[in-house]
Design a protein around this motif. Structure first.
Motif, PDB file in Angstrom:
ATOM      1  N   VAL A  50      -1.147   9.275  -2.111  1.00 48.70           N
ATOM      2  CA  VAL A  50       0.141   8.433  -2.233  1.00 48.70           C
ATOM      3  C   VAL A  50       0.092   7.030  -2.009  1.00 48.70           C
ATOM      4  CG1 VAL A  50       2.107   8.207  -4.110  1.00 48.70           C
ATOM      5  CG2 VAL A  50       2.000  10.760  -2.758  1.00 48.70           C
ATOM      6  N   HIS A  51       0.133   5.827  -3.315  1.00 42.80           N
ATOM      7  CA  HIS A  51       0.564   4.616  -2.779  1.00 42.80           C
ATOM      8  C   HIS A  51       1.318   4.045  -3.883  1.00 42.80           C
ATOM      9  CE1 HIS A  51      -3.903   2.940  -0.902  1.00 42.80           C
ATOM     10  NE2 HIS A  51      -3.458   4.380  -0.977  1.00 42.80           N
ATOM     11  N   VAL A  52       2.243   2.908  -3.193  1.00 38.75           N
ATOM     12  CA  VAL A  52       3.313   2.911  -3.782  1.00 38.75           C
ATOM     13  C   VAL A  52       3.650   1.054  -3.481  1.00 38.75           C
ATOM     14  CG1 VAL A  52       6.020   2.747  -4.041  1.00 38.75           C
ATOM     15  CG2 VAL A  52       4.958   5.204  -4.124  1.00 38.75           C
ATOM     16  N   GLU A  53       3.512   0.496  -4.730  1.00 45.14           N
ATOM     17  CA  GLU A  53       3.544  -0.504  -5.010  1.00 45.14           C
ATOM     18  C   GLU A  53       4.438  -1.712  -5.387  1.00 45.14           C
ATOM     19  OE1 GLU A  53       1.030  -2.644  -3.220  1.00 45.14           O
ATOM     20  OE2 GLU A  53      -0.413  -0.725  -2.320  1.00 45.14           O
ATOM     21  N   THR A 175       6.829  -8.301  -2.040  1.00 46.98           N
ATOM     22  CA  THR A 175       6.212  -7.390  -1.964  1.00 46.98           C
ATOM     23  C   THR A 175       6.463  -6.502  -0.876  1.00 46.98           C
ATOM     24  OG1 THR A 175       3.875  -8.101  -0.797  1.00 46.98           O
ATOM     25  CG2 THR A 175       4.194  -8.887  -3.457  1.00 46.98           C
ATOM     26  N   GLN A 176       5.979  -5.300  -0.690  1.00 46.11           N
ATOM     27  CA  GLN A 176       5.866  -3.979  -0.037  1.00 46.11           C
ATOM     28  C   GLN A 176       4.941  -2.869  -0.485  1.00 46.11           C
ATOM     29  OE1 GLN A 176       9.389  -1.694   0.450  1.00 46.11           O
ATOM     30  NE2 GLN A 176      10.371  -2.222  -1.342  1.00 46.11           N
ATOM     31  N   SER A 177       4.824  -2.109  -0.189  1.00 50.84           N
ATOM     32  CA  SER A 177       3.062  -1.207  -0.276  1.00 50.84           C
ATOM     33  C   SER A 177       4.017  -0.115   0.665  1.00 50.84           C
ATOM     34  CB  SER A 177       2.263  -1.476  -0.451  1.00 50.84           C
ATOM     35  OG  SER A 177       1.717  -2.284   0.869  1.00 50.84           O
ATOM     36  N   VAL A 178       3.998   0.898   0.347  1.00 49.22           N
ATOM     37  CA  VAL A 178       3.878   2.177   0.986  1.00 49.22           C
ATOM     38  C   VAL A 178       2.832   3.036   0.432  1.00 49.22           C
ATOM     39  CG1 VAL A 178       6.034   2.517   1.888  1.00 49.22           C
ATOM     40  CG2 VAL A 178       5.341   3.876  -0.082  1.00 49.22           C
ATOM     41  N   ALA A 179       2.104   3.564   1.971  1.00 48.15           N
ATOM     42  CA  ALA A 179       0.839   4.683   1.966  1.00 48.15           C
ATOM     43  C   ALA A 179       1.287   5.875   2.362  1.00 48.15           C
ATOM     44  CB  ALA A 179      -0.269   3.803   2.167  1.00 48.15           C
ATOM     45  N   GLY A 180       0.805   7.384   1.932  1.00 48.22           N
ATOM     46  CA  GLY A 180       0.874   8.283   2.079  1.00 48.22           C
ATOM     47  C   GLY A 180       0.609   9.580   2.284  1.00 48.22           C
ATOM     48  N   ALA A 188       3.482   1.424   6.184  1.00 47.07           N
ATOM     49  CA  ALA A 188       4.777   0.399   5.607  1.00 47.07           C
ATOM     50  C   ALA A 188       4.954  -0.851   5.764  1.00 47.07           C
ATOM     51  CB  ALA A 188       5.615   1.221   4.946  1.00 47.07           C
ATOM     52  N   TYR A 189       4.746  -2.419   4.397  1.00 46.40           N
ATOM     53  CA  TYR A 189       4.122  -3.681   4.450  1.00 46.40           C
ATOM     54  C   TYR A 189       4.880  -3.706   4.039  1.00 46.40           C
ATOM     55  CZ  TYR A 189       1.967  -7.848   5.222  1.00 46.40           C
ATOM     56  OH  TYR A 189       1.198  -9.319   4.349  1.00 46.40           O
ATOM     57  N   ARG A 190       5.303  -5.494   3.892  1.00 48.52           N
ATOM     58  CA  ARG A 190       5.864  -5.679   3.537  1.00 48.52           C
ATOM     59  C   ARG A 190       5.924  -7.435   3.541  1.00 48.52           C
ATOM     60  NH1 ARG A 190      12.843  -5.800   3.498  1.00 48.52           N
ATOM     61  NH2 ARG A 190      12.760  -6.489   6.013  1.00 48.52           N
ATOM     62  N   ASP A 191       5.659  -7.974   2.600  1.00 47.11           N
ATOM     63  CA  ASP A 191       5.449  -9.773   2.890  1.00 47.11           C
ATOM     64  C   ASP A 191       5.746 -10.622   1.535  1.00 47.11           C
ATOM     65  OD1 ASP A 191       3.609 -10.075   0.892  1.00 47.11           O
ATOM     66  OD2 ASP A 191       2.292  -9.425   2.383  1.00 47.11           O
ATOM     67  N   THR A 192       6.186 -11.794   2.405  1.00 45.43           N
ATOM     68  CA  THR A 192       6.729 -12.639   0.677  1.00 45.43           C
ATOM     69  C   THR A 192       4.956 -14.226   0.983  1.00 45.43           C
ATOM     70  OG1 THR A 192       7.882 -14.103   3.084  1.00 45.43           O
ATOM     71  CG2 THR A 192       9.380 -12.662   1.593  1.00 45.43           C
TER      72      THR A 192
END
Length: 469
Positions: A50-53, A175-180, A188-192
């Motif tokens: 699963v990827h959530v963006e 933005t941020q994303s998680v993957a599992g 998990a990661y986020r940036d601007t």
């Protein structure tokens, strides 16, 4: 599959009025991942990814010395990949209720069952450990339409004072994303990011400047406007010169938009498929001894997640060492074929590309543009390039045109503007002919993704004809 997201999750407006400005908490996003994995397990799917963006973005656009558009958008997408019996497929939704997530799982399964078996398909990876990066800047996330409007007004006021016309954009995003996956992996990661781009026009001449950064305070719109304004003024009454080979001073944006075409050539899959300009050239002196290239997502001027499309941690890879291509990047699949370790550069599966380095960093030098100019008896100063296309993939010959400021350098001084040229130039040859370099900076253009490159002084750059504009 795609569907409309719940109104509570997405709000957008053509005027950029107030909307939900905070990203969803990581715990809530992990809850979405856990829900998908639970639903998939309940229908007998043993391997699910699963990827959530999520993105909150806003853009102010201006032209004719005035703002004409302000837009904002908040999106969240869930991508589900299932793996069954050596088959895999992916489906996407922008709804997060259980019925929609279940439908995405079923769509992925249906697509997977329609695929031929792939005996080389690997099981999903298990838990990984990640090196932390900090690229979420609160100041950038807090930028308002009024903040962007003030910066744009300063640029437009300058244009009016100079008798010029300004156009461009000022955008900001978080933005941020998680993957599992069902084997316990979670990342998990986020940036601007902020981007300011401006084109200044005077009569029939124009010039351009642009910057991109995680921290909006690292962008100075007024300085960019002044740079574009000065070049637009100097670009009037351009001379026409004969085509041929010239010494050129390429500003970072021009360097970026050329060398950016090399990124896929460092992919193990590209070499295996005989589609890389480094086929039969690995370990040989291909470029100048002053050229070294790494792929380094952890470099302070880079932006990007420290893991790849399968959740594998990205490694820093020395691609070129003093002109010699030394290493490639590998996905899990290409690493298994080559009996190497994956470097964390794979794209989300399924894909036809395999992997590629997307955080290129070129080693730089200590020369300023002014020093490069002063050392040049006769040459051309190039602001940027555009409409670049590949002519010969093995020799990496590219064609394109100069744009937004081409200037003649004579006896160490910029003396006049020059009519734009079309070029036909091998990037490999170009990187053998680099005489001077500036410090490496985060550069942004229009033909390639952002990377860290220096300005370069290069001998013998081939211009094939004068353009009609």
């Amino acid at each position: 599959m795609k569907a409309q997201h719940k109104s509570s999750q997405v709000r957008s407006t053509a005027r950029g009025a107030a909307f939900e400005r905070q990203l969803t908490g990581e715990r809530e996003l992990r809850g979405i991942v856990d829900t998908v994995l639970r639903l998939a397990k309940s229908i007998g799917v043993r391997e699910t990814e699963v990827h959530v963006e999520e993105t909150i973005s806003a853009l102010t656009r201006f032209a004719n010395n005035a703002i004409h558009q302000n837009v904002a958008e908040h999106t969240l997408n869930v991508s589900v990949r299932t793996l069954v019996d050596h088959r895999t497929a992916r489906a996407t939704t922008n709804r997060i209720d259980e019925d929609s997530l279940r439908a995405a799982i079923e769509a992925s399964l249906s697509l997977a069952h329609s695929q031929p078996k792939n005996p080389q398909l690997l099981p999903m990876p298990g838990k990984q450990r990640y090196r932390g990066v900090s690229r979420f800047i609160k100041q950038t996330a807090a930028v308002t339409p009024a903040d962007r409007a003030r910066a744009v007004r300063g640029a437009c006021d300058l244009a009016v004072r100079k008798g010029q016309t300004a156009a461009g954009i000022f955008s900001s995003a978080q933005t941020q994303s998680v993957a599992g996956n069902s084997r316990g992996l979670f990342a998990a990661y986020r940036d601007t990011q902020a981007v300011f781009s401006i084109t200044m026009q005077e009569s029939s001449a124009a010039s351009w400047a642009k910057e991109n950064a995680a921290n909006v305070s690292h962008i100075d719109p007024q300085t960019l406007a002044e740079r574009a304004s000065d070049k637009a003024r100097r670009a009037t009454e351009a001379r026409e010169l004969a085509p041929g080979r010239y010494t050129v001073i390429l500003e970072p944006a021009a360097v970026l938009d050329l060398v950016g075409f090399l990124f896929y050539d460092f992919a193990a899959t590209a070499l295996e498929d005989k589609r890389s300009c480094f086929n039969e050239r690995m370990g040989k002196q291909v470029l100048g001894r002053n050229i070294s290239i790494v792929d380094d997502v952890y470099h302070p001027l880079q932006i990007g997640a420290p893991y790849d499309g399968e959740g594998i941690p990205r490694q820093r890879v020395q691609l070129v060492d003093r002109g010699v291509p030394t290493n490639l990047v590998y996905s899990r699949a290409s690493a298994k074929v080559a009996k190497k370790k994956p470097t964390g550069h794979g794209f989300p599966l399924p894909n036809e590309y395999g992997e590629a380095p997307v955080n290129l960093v070129f080693g730089g030098g200590k020369s300023s543009l002014e020093e490069m100019t002063a050392s040049t008896e006769r040459g051309l100063l190039v602001t940027r390039l555009w409409y670049i296309r590949e002519v010969d993939p093995y020799e990496k010959v590219m064609t394109g045109m100069t744009r937004d400021g081409l200037f003649l350098v004579e006896k160490g001084r910029v003396t006049s503007a020059v009519r734009n040229f079309r070029f036909n130039q091998s990037i490999l040859e170009m990187l053998r002919n680099v005489e001077m370099m500036g410090p490496a900076v985060r550069a942004t253009g229009e033909e390639s993704f952002e990377m860290v490159v220096p300005a370069m002084k290069i001998r013998g750059f081939h211009f094939s004809e004068v353009t009609k504009f």
